[in-house]
Design an enzyme around this catalytic site. Structure first.
Site, PDB file in Angstrom:
ATOM      1  CD  GLN A 183       0.388  -0.817   3.221  1.00 44.55           C
ATOM      2  OE1 GLN A 183       0.303  -1.872   2.565  1.00 44.55           O
ATOM      3  NE2 GLN A 183       0.757  -0.604   4.540  1.00 44.55           N
ATOM      4  CG  ASP A 195       1.085   2.414  -6.352  1.00 43.36           C
ATOM      5  OD1 ASP A 195       1.706   2.825  -7.081  1.00 43.36           O
ATOM      6  OD2 ASP A 195       0.219   1.198  -6.456  1.00 43.36           O
ATOM      7  CG  HIS A 196      -1.557   6.331   0.040  1.00 44.65           C
ATOM      8  ND1 HIS A 196      -1.377   6.825   1.353  1.00 44.65           N
ATOM      9  CD2 HIS A 196      -2.792   6.539  -0.095  1.00 44.65           C
ATOM     10  CE1 HIS A 196      -2.278   7.687   1.651  1.00 44.65           C
ATOM     11  NE2 HIS A 196      -3.350   7.405   0.879  1.00 44.65           N
ATOM     12  CG  PHE A 197       0.278  10.105  -1.768  1.00 49.19           C
ATOM     13  CD1 PHE A 197      -0.995   9.927  -2.569  1.00 49.19           C
ATOM     14  CD2 PHE A 197      -0.068  10.324  -0.494  1.00 49.19           C
ATOM     15  CE1 PHE A 197      -2.115  10.105  -2.044  1.00 49.19           C
ATOM     16  CE2 PHE A 197      -1.060  10.583   0.077  1.00 49.19           C
ATOM     17  CZ  PHE A 197      -2.345  10.140  -0.777  1.00 49.19           C
ATOM     18  CB  ILE A 255       1.788   8.804   4.456  1.00 50.62           C
ATOM     19  CG1 ILE A 255       0.767   9.278   3.326  1.00 50.62           C
ATOM     20  CG2 ILE A 255       2.791  10.054   4.405  1.00 50.62           C
ATOM     21  CD1 ILE A 255      -0.165  10.405   3.534  1.00 50.62           C
TER      22      ILE A 255
END
Lengths: 177, 128
Positions: free
Chosen positions: A30, A33-35, A40
């Site tokens: 996770q 891509d976040h971000f 975070i």
């Protein structure tokens, strides 16, 4: 991939409160891509972690024998950003427990810094749930495996201060549908 | 014992927080499920907030006697019979059941519960 959003419990006091931790790592999917460029921990997954910690505490109140689901997130506030290498500490407290469900307040801290606060409501779906859906939604052995992974029986205490014992709960596989 | 206005204000605050509705939507005649869109899980939330706000303990079935509504002695073909109505009157002295009695379909009871009924319920609990 399993939907495990707490790593382990450090405290688990039946009918009262629990403390669980979640270490956040850059290797977790996770975060990629976040971000991009500024990873975070998604607050939705922080919420899921608090909900899982609270859900297991509530489930114990029904002897780990019935399905307990998150029914409502009545409040959620987030104050900071959680970055790779940091450890979230979830504190959950049962505010009210009744036949139909329970209310839990939860916080998430990184060190001494408050990151999140939540008020969660859980609905208790009774033994008739299996009949309703045509099959059990939760297998006792899966729950037992999860409780073992997050060390509930290593740290858990009953209301009277004695140790929780796995044998006191109906976690054996008795139904195969 | 708080005044009727004080009870209404606290009930309104509980409903605004639990249901995410605006202050002015919570009027005495507003129905919880019909006008304020309360769902079953919301009742757990509302009861929790009322208990905290008024320092009372609300047992299961006190506000909404679901045991009567699922008892075949009191319900036939989806309608509450006379004995059931009498039992509801006994258990829900705080609620205005006149509208329900005219067409006692089980589902109507929850639909017709109003904010004023909630206030009456709290006053009933506080005076007990």
């Amino acid at each position: 991939m399993r939907w495990f959003w707490i790593d382990r419990f450090t405290e688990f006091v039946c009918g009262s409160h629990a403390v669980a931790v979640k270490s956040v790592s850059l290797s977790e999917g996770q975060m990629h891509d976040h971000f991009i460029g500024y990873p975070i921990m998604p607050n939705s997954l922080v919420t899921e972690g608090m909900a899982q910690a609270g859900g297991l505490l509530v489930s114990e109140q029904y002897g780990f024998g019935e399905l307990v689901v998150l029914g409502k997130l009545a409040k959620a506030k987030f104050h900071t950003c959680v970055r790779p290498g940091e450890t979230l500490t979830y504190r959950v407290k049962i505010d009210s427990v009744r036949d139909s469900g329970a209310a839990v307040t939860a916080t998430a801290h990184v060190g001494d810094t408050l990151h999140a606060e939540a008020l969660l409501f859980y609905a208790r779906l009774g033994e008739e749930t299996g009949d309703l859906f045509g099959a059990r939604l939760f297998r006792p052995r899966d729950l037992r495996h999860w409780l073992s992974l997050v060390r509930v029986f290593e740290v858990g205490l009953k209301e009277d201060g004695s140790r929780m014992q796995e044998r006191d709960y109906p976690l054996e596989e008795t139904v195969t549908n | 014992m708080p005044s009727e206005e004080e009870i209404f204000e606290k009930v309104r605050e509980a409903l605004v927080d639990a249901l995410g509705v605006d202050d002015d939507e919570v009027t005495p005649t507003a129905t919880l499920q019909g006008d304020l869109d309360a769902e079953s899980i919301d009742f757990l939330d509302i009861v929790f907030r009322l208990e905290k706000s008024f320092d009372i303990k609300i047992e299961r079935g006190e506000l909404f006697p679901e045991d009567i509504l699922t008892d075949t002695e009191f319900v036939q073909e989806g309608r509450v019979n006379e004995a059931g109505i009498a039992k509801l009157r006994e258990r829900m002295p705080f609620a205005d059941l006149s509208k329900f009695e005219a067409d006692p379909i089980v589902q109507n009871l929850g639909q017709q519960l109003t904010v004023q009924d909630m206030c009456n319920f709290v006053a009933h609990k506080l005076s007990a």
